[in-house]
Design a protein around this motif. Structure first.
Motif, PDB file in Angstrom:
ATOM      1  N   THR A 115       6.891  -0.668  25.203  1.00  0.00           N
ATOM      2  CA  THR A 115       7.628  -0.033  24.035  1.00  0.00           C
ATOM      3  C   THR A 115       6.928   1.132  23.540  1.00  0.00           C
ATOM      4  O   THR A 115       7.502   2.503  23.248  1.00  0.00           O
ATOM      5  CB  THR A 115       7.822  -1.089  22.840  1.00  0.00           C
ATOM      6  OG1 THR A 115       8.207  -2.293  23.276  1.00  0.00           O
ATOM      7  CG2 THR A 115       8.489  -0.461  21.714  1.00  0.00           C
ATOM      8  N   ARG A 116       5.573   1.265  23.294  1.00  0.00           N
ATOM      9  CA  ARG A 116       4.837   2.423  23.019  1.00  0.00           C
ATOM     10  C   ARG A 116       4.832   3.655  24.264  1.00  0.00           C
ATOM     11  O   ARG A 116       5.093   4.688  23.740  1.00  0.00           O
ATOM     12  CB  ARG A 116       3.476   2.037  22.898  1.00  0.00           C
ATOM     13  CG  ARG A 116       2.773   1.519  21.594  1.00  0.00           C
ATOM     14  CD  ARG A 116       1.414   1.375  21.149  1.00  0.00           C
ATOM     15  NE  ARG A 116       0.878   0.709  22.293  1.00  0.00           N
ATOM     16  CZ  ARG A 116       0.556  -0.566  22.206  1.00  0.00           C
ATOM     17  NH1 ARG A 116       0.978  -1.437  21.060  1.00  0.00           N
ATOM     18  NH2 ARG A 116      -0.056  -1.373  23.043  1.00  0.00           N
ATOM     19  N   LYS A 117       4.778   3.084  25.366  1.00  0.00           N
ATOM     20  CA  LYS A 117       4.859   4.112  26.601  1.00  0.00           C
ATOM     21  C   LYS A 117       6.123   4.937  26.474  1.00  0.00           C
ATOM     22  O   LYS A 117       6.210   6.111  26.797  1.00  0.00           O
ATOM     23  CB  LYS A 117       4.657   3.555  27.738  1.00  0.00           C
ATOM     24  CG  LYS A 117       4.114   4.504  28.954  1.00  0.00           C
ATOM     25  CD  LYS A 117       3.742   3.315  29.975  1.00  0.00           C
ATOM     26  CE  LYS A 117       3.528   4.325  31.321  1.00  0.00           C
ATOM     27  NZ  LYS A 117       3.061   3.633  32.331  1.00  0.00           N
ATOM     28  N   ILE A 118       7.337   4.170  26.265  1.00  0.00           N
ATOM     29  CA  ILE A 118       8.553   4.676  26.322  1.00  0.00           C
ATOM     30  C   ILE A 118       8.718   5.594  24.955  1.00  0.00           C
ATOM     31  O   ILE A 118       9.424   6.785  25.397  1.00  0.00           O
ATOM     32  CB  ILE A 118       9.636   3.650  26.637  1.00  0.00           C
ATOM     33  CG1 ILE A 118       9.677   3.149  27.867  1.00  0.00           C
ATOM     34  CG2 ILE A 118      11.173   4.225  26.218  1.00  0.00           C
ATOM     35  CD1 ILE A 118      10.553   2.028  28.111  1.00  0.00           C
ATOM     36  N   ALA A 119       8.147   5.132  23.961  1.00  0.00           N
ATOM     37  CA  ALA A 119       8.462   5.964  22.707  1.00  0.00           C
ATOM     38  C   ALA A 119       7.623   7.269  22.932  1.00  0.00           C
ATOM     39  O   ALA A 119       8.237   8.433  22.466  1.00  0.00           O
ATOM     40  CB  ALA A 119       7.705   5.129  21.478  1.00  0.00           C
ATOM     41  N   GLN A 120       6.420   7.212  23.354  1.00  0.00           N
ATOM     42  CA  GLN A 120       5.388   8.444  23.533  1.00  0.00           C
ATOM     43  C   GLN A 120       6.380   9.348  24.720  1.00  0.00           C
ATOM     44  O   GLN A 120       6.610  10.675  24.338  1.00  0.00           O
ATOM     45  CB  GLN A 120       4.148   8.036  24.003  1.00  0.00           C
ATOM     46  CG  GLN A 120       3.323   7.489  22.990  1.00  0.00           C
ATOM     47  CD  GLN A 120       1.809   6.844  23.492  1.00  0.00           C
ATOM     48  OE1 GLN A 120       1.832   6.749  24.624  1.00  0.00           O
ATOM     49  NE2 GLN A 120       1.372   6.665  22.645  1.00  0.00           N
ATOM     50  N   ASP A 180      13.512  -3.794  13.302  1.00  0.00           N
ATOM     51  CA  ASP A 180      13.397  -4.632  12.001  1.00  0.00           C
ATOM     52  C   ASP A 180      12.260  -5.093  11.312  1.00  0.00           C
ATOM     53  O   ASP A 180      12.108  -5.390  10.296  1.00  0.00           O
ATOM     54  CB  ASP A 180      14.379  -5.708  12.220  1.00  0.00           C
ATOM     55  CG  ASP A 180      16.076  -5.266  12.379  1.00  0.00           C
ATOM     56  OD1 ASP A 180      16.188  -4.071  12.034  1.00  0.00           O
ATOM     57  OD2 ASP A 180      16.808  -5.831  12.664  1.00  0.00           O
ATOM     58  N   GLU A 181      11.477  -5.403  12.385  1.00  0.00           N
ATOM     59  CA  GLU A 181      10.051  -6.189  12.097  1.00  0.00           C
ATOM     60  C   GLU A 181       8.863  -4.999  11.933  1.00  0.00           C
ATOM     61  O   GLU A 181       7.788  -5.350  11.885  1.00  0.00           O
ATOM     62  CB  GLU A 181       9.681  -6.937  13.311  1.00  0.00           C
ATOM     63  CG  GLU A 181      10.689  -8.207  13.507  1.00  0.00           C
ATOM     64  CD  GLU A 181      10.888  -9.040  12.190  1.00  0.00           C
ATOM     65  OE1 GLU A 181       9.873  -9.435  11.369  1.00  0.00           O
ATOM     66  OE2 GLU A 181      12.048  -9.619  11.894  1.00  0.00           O
ATOM     67  N   GLY A 182       9.171  -3.735  11.795  1.00  0.00           N
ATOM     68  CA  GLY A 182       8.347  -2.671  11.507  1.00  0.00           C
ATOM     69  C   GLY A 182       7.309  -2.683  12.763  1.00  0.00           C
ATOM     70  O   GLY A 182       6.136  -2.137  12.528  1.00  0.00           O
ATOM     71  N   ALA A 183       7.646  -3.024  14.030  1.00  0.00           N
ATOM     72  CA  ALA A 183       6.636  -2.986  15.199  1.00  0.00           C
ATOM     73  C   ALA A 183       6.891  -1.648  15.902  1.00  0.00           C
ATOM     74  O   ALA A 183       6.507  -1.770  17.189  1.00  0.00           O
ATOM     75  CB  ALA A 183       6.770  -4.137  15.951  1.00  0.00           C
ATOM     76  N   LEU A 184       7.757  -0.940  15.589  1.00  0.00           N
ATOM     77  CA  LEU A 184       8.206   0.469  16.365  1.00  0.00           C
ATOM     78  C   LEU A 184       7.295   1.375  16.091  1.00  0.00           C
ATOM     79  O   LEU A 184       6.960   1.843  14.971  1.00  0.00           O
ATOM     80  CB  LEU A 184       9.629   0.836  16.373  1.00  0.00           C
ATOM     81  CG  LEU A 184      10.108   1.298  17.406  1.00  0.00           C
ATOM     82  CD1 LEU A 184      10.783   0.438  18.369  1.00  0.00           C
ATOM     83  CD2 LEU A 184      10.984   2.124  17.351  1.00  0.00           C
TER      84      LEU A 184
END
Length: 155
Positions: A121-126, A151-155
């Motif tokens: 998730t972090r890698k794709i976001a970056q 929704d869980e604030g984990a993004l």
């Protein structure tokens, strides 16, 4: 005098970037919540696979959060699947997407994200930031429910 170097241009592959759709923009699903994204994605899942093997899909969205398409990025084994981020972004760029909602299923039924889930998730976001492609959410999908990173604030 012709040399081998001068004639090689004839064997170079041509790249053609085309996105074809038969769906009018007004007819495309409009994603307004993680619940609706889950519904769309779950409906696209083969019911025989959602509890059998792990798959990774991406909802490709336009600027108005209307669905351009669903791309199946990978299909793996019982406990994991490997996502080639280059292919994921190739699909997103070809569709002229500006937003992404990632989704993968957990055949075990657990909705708790693993460390590899968080890392991808972090890698794709970056990577998306560099390309001006917004990562809007990442859903863990089961046949009964879902977990939303946003929704869980984990993004």
């Amino acid at each position: 005098m012709k040399t081998q170097e001068n004639s090689n241009w004839k064997i170079v592959s041509e790249i053609d970037l085309v996105y074809r759709t038969k769906v009018k923009n007004s007819e495309r699903p409009h994603v307004t919540s993680s619940r609706y994204a889950y519904t769309l994605l779950k409906d696209s899942w083969d019911p025989g696979k959602i509890e059998f093997l792990e798959q990774f899909k991406v909802l490709l969205l336009n600027h108005s959060n209307r669905v351009l398409g669903i791309y199946e990025a990978s299909s793996g084994g019982i406990t994991g699947t490997v996502v080639d981020i280059r292919l994921l972004f190739a699909a997103a760029l070809k569709a002229s997407a500006v937003g992404l909602i990632l989704a993968h299923n957990h055949p075990s039924g657990t909705l708790i994200p693993s460390d590899p889930d968080k890392q991808i998730t972090r890698k794709i976001a970056q990577a998306g930031e560099l390309l001006d492609l917004r990562l809007l959410d990442h859903l863990i999908v089961t046949s009964e429910n879902y977990y939303s990173f946003a929704d869980e604030g984990a993004l």
